[in-house]
Design a protein around this motif. Sequence first.
Motif: not given
Ligand code: MG
Length: 337
Positions: A109, A111, A113, A212, A215
């Motif tokens: 991703d 962002d 993450q 995780r 963001r």
């Molecule tokens: Mg995300």
Amino acid sequence: MTSRVANPHPEPTAKVPVALSVVVPLYNERAVLPLLLERLTQVLQPLGISYELVLVDDGSHDGSGVYLLEQAARNPTIVAVRLSRNFGKEAALSAGMDVSSGDAVVILDADLQDPPELIGSMLEAMRAGADIVTMKRRTRAGESWGKRLSAHLFYRLMSRISHFKIPEDTGDFRLMSRRAVNALNSLPERNRYMKGLFAWVGFPTHVIEYDRDPRAAGNTKWNLLGLIGLALEGITSFSIVPLRWASALGLLAAGVGMSFGLWIVVGAVFHGNPVAGYPSMIAVTTFLGGVQLLSVGLLGEYVGKTYFETKQRPLYVLRDVVQSPRQASQTPTPLKD
Ligand code: MG
Ligand code: UDP
């Protein structure tokens, strides 16, 4: 590239196969892009393998696409792919995988993450024999309680009703071998629930657990309705068990209705009970009406899917694919020795 692309852009002139492609779908991620490129470069350069960053702009309107083109102009490891409009993450991912040329492909991703720092250990697992390395979320920092609970329930429901195992708590963050990517790219369906498709292609899979991150910048593109839609998409793409549930519910409702009717008849005939017609009518009608609408809606969901598949439309339309020619010094190094 496959025939699913409506207007395949000619391959970039200096396209050389690389050891690793990192595919990143992004939509309005301008705020995080500089940091993303910096972290990816920091992680990938020391690995000493040839790589490309396939950044797919999914029709952003915050300048992400133009920024990608600028970066691609000065950095030959960047392949800037722009779609003609916003097609959704699943389509953007497919576009990125079609364009990618690496022996191995990491999906990430934008962002941050999914920490790029884990790519090294993912490659290790692949060298040890895995075709697919999935990343299982141990924790999900910065995500709401409601989102975590619904995700938990959804994964458990999915693994109960689909015909093959869809790993729980894994997102799209993963590493795949070229043959797994080719298998995925060859799947023709338009309704692309990627987590399900990833699992469907099979291959030896290794799971790595990770935490995780929240963001790095910008906002999530998902809202509650979007997530419910994705869940419904996932369920109806990979299982027809809900249709069976609808039939079971119908049977149950019919059984209850019939017993209720018998109970009224027995009461009236043997005990002389007065029959209160109106309330019982309303109760039975509403119940049966609800069950019928639910079943018809469910059926419609599958019929609708078939309708979209029959149109045979491409998954996405490319606007352009831009990459600067590589220098001679950047010749690819093989991934597996
Ligand atoms: Mg995300
Ligand atoms: N994304 C995309 N197209 C869309 C929506 C999202 O390419 O229509 C990308 C987004 O830019 C990000 C990834 O998909 O790189 C995951 O999106 P997001 O972080 O908003 O989802 P979340 O992590 O909150 O589930």
